[in-house]
Design a protein around this motif. Structure first.
Motif, mmCIF file in Angstrom:
data_model
loop_
_atom_site.group_PDB
_atom_site.id
_atom_site.type_symbol
_atom_site.label_atom_id
_atom_site.label_comp_id
_atom_site.label_asym_id
_atom_site.label_seq_id
_atom_site.Cartn_x
_atom_site.Cartn_y
_atom_site.Cartn_z
ATOM 1 N N ILE A 215 0.846 -1.202 0.000
ATOM 2 C CA ILE A 215 0.000 0.000 0.000
ATOM 3 C C ILE A 215 0.881 1.251 0.000
ATOM 4 C CG2 ILE A 215 -1.751 1.316 1.249
ATOM 5 C CD1 ILE A 215 -2.772 -1.350 2.387
ATOM 6 N N VAL A 216 1.915 1.248 0.850
ATOM 7 C CA VAL A 216 2.822 2.399 0.920
ATOM 8 C C VAL A 216 3.488 2.639 -0.431
ATOM 9 C CG1 VAL A 216 4.984 3.235 1.924
ATOM 10 C CG2 VAL A 216 3.263 2.174 3.396
ATOM 11 N N SER A 217 3.849 1.551 -1.124
ATOM 12 C CA SER A 217 4.556 1.660 -2.406
ATOM 13 C C SER A 217 3.654 2.095 -3.549
ATOM 14 C CB SER A 217 5.212 0.317 -2.759
ATOM 15 O OG SER A 217 6.150 -0.066 -1.778
ATOM 16 N N ASP A 218 2.347 1.964 -3.371
ATOM 17 C CA ASP A 218 1.404 2.380 -4.400
ATOM 18 C C ASP A 218 1.300 3.908 -4.374
ATOM 19 O OD1 ASP A 218 -0.939 3.019 -5.882
ATOM 20 O OD2 ASP A 218 -1.712 0.994 -5.549
ATOM 21 N N PRO A 219 1.626 4.583 -5.467
ATOM 22 C CA PRO A 219 1.594 6.063 -5.479
ATOM 23 C C PRO A 219 0.234 6.639 -5.087
ATOM 24 C CG PRO A 219 2.668 5.218 -7.455
ATOM 25 C CD PRO A 219 2.070 4.027 -6.762
ATOM 26 N N ALA A 220 -0.832 5.871 -5.292
ATOM 27 C CA ALA A 220 -2.177 6.374 -4.962
ATOM 28 C C ALA A 220 -2.346 6.577 -3.460
ATOM 29 C CB ALA A 220 -3.239 5.407 -5.476
ATOM 30 N N SER A 221 -1.593 5.812 -2.645
ATOM 31 C CA SER A 221 -1.798 5.899 -1.194
ATOM 32 C C SER A 221 -1.372 7.261 -0.651
ATOM 33 C CB SER A 221 -1.047 4.779 -0.473
ATOM 34 O OG SER A 221 0.354 4.937 -0.561
ATOM 35 N N SER A 222 -0.232 7.782 -1.099
ATOM 36 C CA SER A 222 0.222 9.080 -0.589
ATOM 37 C C SER A 222 -0.713 10.206 -1.030
ATOM 38 C CB SER A 222 1.654 9.365 -1.033
ATOM 39 O OG SER A 222 1.751 9.377 -2.443
ATOM 40 N N VAL A 223 -1.240 10.088 -2.232
ATOM 41 C CA VAL A 223 -2.192 11.089 -2.723
ATOM 42 C C VAL A 223 -3.467 11.053 -1.885
ATOM 43 C CG1 VAL A 223 -3.611 11.805 -4.679
ATOM 44 C CG2 VAL A 223 -1.286 10.976 -5.072
ATOM 45 N N LEU A 224 -3.979 9.851 -1.642
ATOM 46 C CA LEU A 224 -5.197 9.700 -0.843
ATOM 47 C C LEU A 224 -4.998 10.181 0.583
ATOM 48 C CD1 LEU A 224 -6.869 6.286 -1.779
ATOM 49 C CD2 LEU A 224 -7.953 8.534 -1.751
ATOM 50 N N LEU A 225 -3.856 9.831 1.179
ATOM 51 C CA LEU A 225 -3.599 10.217 2.563
ATOM 52 C C LEU A 225 -3.544 11.730 2.740
ATOM 53 C CD1 LEU A 225 -0.934 7.524 3.479
ATOM 54 C CD2 LEU A 225 -3.161 7.799 4.581
ATOM 55 N N ASP A 226 -3.030 12.418 1.722
ATOM 56 C CA ASP A 226 -2.923 13.874 1.807
ATOM 57 C C ASP A 226 -4.282 14.556 1.875
ATOM 58 O OD1 ASP A 226 -0.181 13.873 1.849
ATOM 59 O OD2 ASP A 226 0.048 14.168 -0.313
ATOM 60 N N ILE A 227 -5.299 13.918 1.313
ATOM 61 C CA ILE A 227 -6.619 14.558 1.250
ATOM 62 C C ILE A 227 -7.696 13.780 2.006
ATOM 63 C CG2 ILE A 227 -6.116 15.618 -0.983
ATOM 64 C CD1 ILE A 227 -7.932 13.372 -2.224
ATOM 65 N N LEU A 228 -7.293 12.705 2.716
ATOM 66 C CA LEU A 228 -8.277 11.782 3.275
ATOM 67 C C LEU A 228 -9.223 12.447 4.267
ATOM 68 C CD1 LEU A 228 -8.960 8.858 2.785
ATOM 69 C CD2 LEU A 228 -7.495 8.228 4.702
ATOM 70 N N ASP A 229 -8.685 13.242 5.208
ATOM 71 C CA ASP A 229 -9.557 13.868 6.189
ATOM 72 C C ASP A 229 -10.495 14.890 5.538
ATOM 73 O OD1 ASP A 229 -7.483 15.549 5.589
ATOM 74 O OD2 ASP A 229 -6.939 16.007 7.661
ATOM 75 N N GLU A 230 -9.995 15.573 4.504
ATOM 76 C CA GLU A 230 -10.823 16.577 3.830
ATOM 77 C C GLU A 230 -11.784 15.953 2.816
ATOM 78 O OE1 GLU A 230 -8.223 19.459 2.162
ATOM 79 O OE2 GLU A 230 -7.360 20.029 4.093
ATOM 80 N N SER A 231 -11.472 14.748 2.353
ATOM 81 C CA SER A 231 -12.314 14.111 1.334
ATOM 82 C C SER A 231 -13.693 13.733 1.866
ATOM 83 C CB SER A 231 -11.624 12.853 0.778
ATOM 84 O OG SER A 231 -11.579 11.835 1.762
ATOM 85 N N VAL A 232 -13.842 13.636 3.186
ATOM 86 C CA VAL A 232 -15.143 13.288 3.768
ATOM 87 C C VAL A 232 -15.821 14.536 4.349
ATOM 88 C CG1 VAL A 232 -14.629 10.861 4.196
ATOM 89 C CG2 VAL A 232 -13.957 12.560 5.904
ATOM 90 N N HIS A 233 -15.287 15.704 4.001
ATOM 91 C CA HIS A 233 -15.887 16.968 4.459
ATOM 92 C C HIS A 233 -17.191 17.219 3.718
ATOM 93 C CE1 HIS A 233 -16.406 21.343 4.879
ATOM 94 N NE2 HIS A 233 -15.697 21.215 5.994
ATOM 95 N N GLU A 234 -18.195 17.705 4.463
ATOM 96 C CA GLU A 234 -19.495 18.029 3.875
ATOM 97 C C GLU A 234 -19.809 19.495 4.095
ATOM 98 O OE1 GLU A 234 -22.071 14.020 4.442
ATOM 99 O OE2 GLU A 234 -21.335 14.912 6.295
#
Length: 238
Positions: A215-234
């Protein structure tokens, strides 16, 4: 060779006694203070942490355990963290070992740090919902890296145990809910009636480290982690 199974069982059996030894009556209310010179404390924080550390590459991974800082928290935990991702369980994600409140069950999983959500949304049941949403979103993206084909159910509060010696506060319950909400790919060990072997624990950790690494090696994980808390903002969130 490690002796994790016996040490985890020994910790489980000594947990309630340790809680009792940490209890103090202050201003007519019970307080629980961490005793770091206690055998049970040393068993988890020194012995088990050292054994887990010996099973992973210490150049890449940091192992940490906690029963709380000054005050004794409700849920004992251990974590294996990729140093390039995080060295704190408050942020990003890591491999987690969470004991139930009575330490009769141990839950191995991959987990998101809860504090990163609390800092944005505050401490409430709404935040727990945000953590669950973000966890589900994150886990769906990396199901192909799962360490097994099926998983257990995490139950940190073990509500069936009505005789537990310590009453959980609202804050402690919410913390447990946040831990639970941020965890996925969960494996459960029964420490009261253990049906696993030493090799099972060692092999399981190896599989979870490999899953974590992918998961760490998948480039998508770092992108997702950077926005994860804000991605569930309403819109209605302050």
């Amino acid at each position: 060779m490690t002796n994790l199974k016996n040490h985890l069982i020994e910790f489980s059996q000594g947990w309630e006694g340790y809680i009792s030894d940490c209890m103090r009556l202050v201003d007519d209310s019970l307080r629980f203070y961490v005793k770091n010179d206690h055998r049970v404390y040393g068993l988890l924080i020194k012995t088990v942490v050292s054994e887990l550390q010996s099973l992973v590459d210490e150049r890449l991974y940091k192992v940490k355990g906690s029963l709380g800082q000054a005050s004794l928290t409700g849920i004992p935990w251990l974590a294996v963290m990729d140093k390039h991702v995080t060295e704190s369980t408050q942020e990003r994600f890591y491999i987690s070992y969470l004991f139930s409140k009575n330490a009769r069950k141990l839950h191995l999983s991959i987990a998101l740090g809860a504090t990163q959500f609390e800092e944005l949304y505050g401490s409430s049941s709404k935040t727990t919902e945000k953590i669950i949403l973000a966890k589900n979103q994150f886990a769906r993206n990396f199901e192909r890296y799962a360490p097994a084909s099926s998983f257990g159910v995490m139950d940190l509060l073990d509500k069936k145990d009505t005789s537990f010696s310590r009453e959980f506060t609202t804050k402690m319950t919410r913390t447990a809910d946040n831990y639970e909400g941020g965890s996925f790919f969960t494996k459960v060990y029964d420490l009261l009636n253990p049906d696993f072997e030493e090799l099972d624990i060692v092999d399981d950790l190896g599989r979870y480290v490999e899953s974590y690494r992918k998961i760490v090696s998948d480039p998508a994980s770092s992108v997702l982690l950077d926005i994860l808390d804000e991605s569930v903002h309403e819109d209605e969130d302050q």
